[in-house]
Design an enzyme around this catalytic site. Sequence first.
Site, PDB file in Angstrom:
ATOM      1  N   GLU A  32       0.563  -1.816   0.222  1.00 10.98           N
ATOM      2  CA  GLU A  32      -0.317   0.026  -0.011  1.00 10.98           C
ATOM      3  C   GLU A  32       0.798   1.135   0.173  1.00 10.98           C
ATOM      4  O   GLU A  32       1.605   1.809   1.035  1.00 10.98           O
ATOM      5  CB  GLU A  32      -0.972   0.018   1.376  1.00 10.98           C
ATOM      6  CG  GLU A  32      -2.253  -1.042   1.168  1.00 10.98           C
ATOM      7  CD  GLU A  32      -2.722  -1.177   1.667  1.00 10.98           C
ATOM      8  OE1 GLU A  32      -3.703  -2.362   1.821  1.00 10.98           O
ATOM      9  OE2 GLU A  32      -2.652  -0.817   3.294  1.00 10.98           O
ATOM     10  N   GLU A 200      -7.641   5.368   4.830  1.00 11.19           N
ATOM     11  CA  GLU A 200      -7.482   4.028   3.959  1.00 11.19           C
ATOM     12  C   GLU A 200      -7.549   5.386   2.792  1.00 11.19           C
ATOM     13  O   GLU A 200      -8.404   6.761   3.111  1.00 11.19           O
ATOM     14  CB  GLU A 200      -8.137   3.654   3.756  1.00 11.19           C
ATOM     15  CG  GLU A 200      -9.079   2.576   4.967  1.00 11.19           C
ATOM     16  CD  GLU A 200      -8.174   1.407   4.469  1.00 11.19           C
ATOM     17  OE1 GLU A 200      -7.636   1.743   3.795  1.00 11.19           O
ATOM     18  OE2 GLU A 200      -8.259   0.634   5.047  1.00 11.19           O
TER      19      GLU A 200
HETATM   20 ZN   LIG Z   1      -3.897  -1.783   3.927  1.00 12.75          ZN
END
Ligand SMILES: [Zn+2]
Length: 288
Positions: A32, A200
């Site tokens: 990520e 996020e």
């Molecule tokens: Zn993650």
Amino acid sequence: MCRIVRSVTLADHQSPKEKKLVFLTARVHPGESPASFICQGVIDFLVSQHPVAQILRDHVIFKIVPMLNPDGVYLGNYRCSLMGFDLNRHWQDPSPWAHPTLHAVKQLIVQMNQDPRVSLEFYIDVHAHSTMLNGFMYGNVFEDEERVQRQAVFPRLLCQNAPDFSFSNTSFNKDVVKAGTGRRFLGGLLDDSSYCYTLEVSFYSYMTAGSTAPVPYTEETYTKLGRNVARTFLDYYKLNNHIKDNRPTHIQSEDIISPTGDRNNKGNGVSRDAAADKEKDKSQGVRH
Ligand SMILES: [Zn+2]
């Protein structure tokens, strides 16, 4: 765009001797990489000479662990560590041998939480999301409705400051499958006045109030979200009155000077006004 009314009194009960502490971690999931750009944005801003950054440094302690899973990043793993663990499912009982970074960071957080000189108020773990658009947060579920409302304040403020952050995508849950995550575990460990979130950000794109199609994220716009996360603490802690001469508190990239003295003029500025940003980007030839 979000409209908010701040009706909840925040952290006003604290002793003045307690310094507020914000703990930020990123990259527990090695694939990520947008999380690292966000983290870079937070750090670049906080160490800059921008007046907002100076005030934040005077009033808030930031502890940042930019990479919780360095072995996984080195190996090019998407989700797991060197030994094949999803570290974000092992916060409950991390092993010093099998999950050393997690074990060390958890010990540090527990230690900070017990330190009477500081008040650990925020834990934010930064991730990237493979299907959703925009930046958004996950938070915890509480019985106490007032605490639920207080928990929603920071994401609402961030939604005001960052045009790509969506409060409507933000959700609060207590899924069993997420029990070993940092956000869930620390939410249970820290006291009632602390908030734990997963931040996020989409791997792909964001929609703003004025956009008719998703806008692809770039390294610059991820970094910009990081700067907006940092500046939102100024609003949260009501520190705006410390800004001298009523200077505007929005952030332009030329205000951010790296520790080496280089002006960061790669990215576009950070502004509360998405339309103004667009105009500025056009004039600078930034692709959006
Ligand atoms: Zn993650």
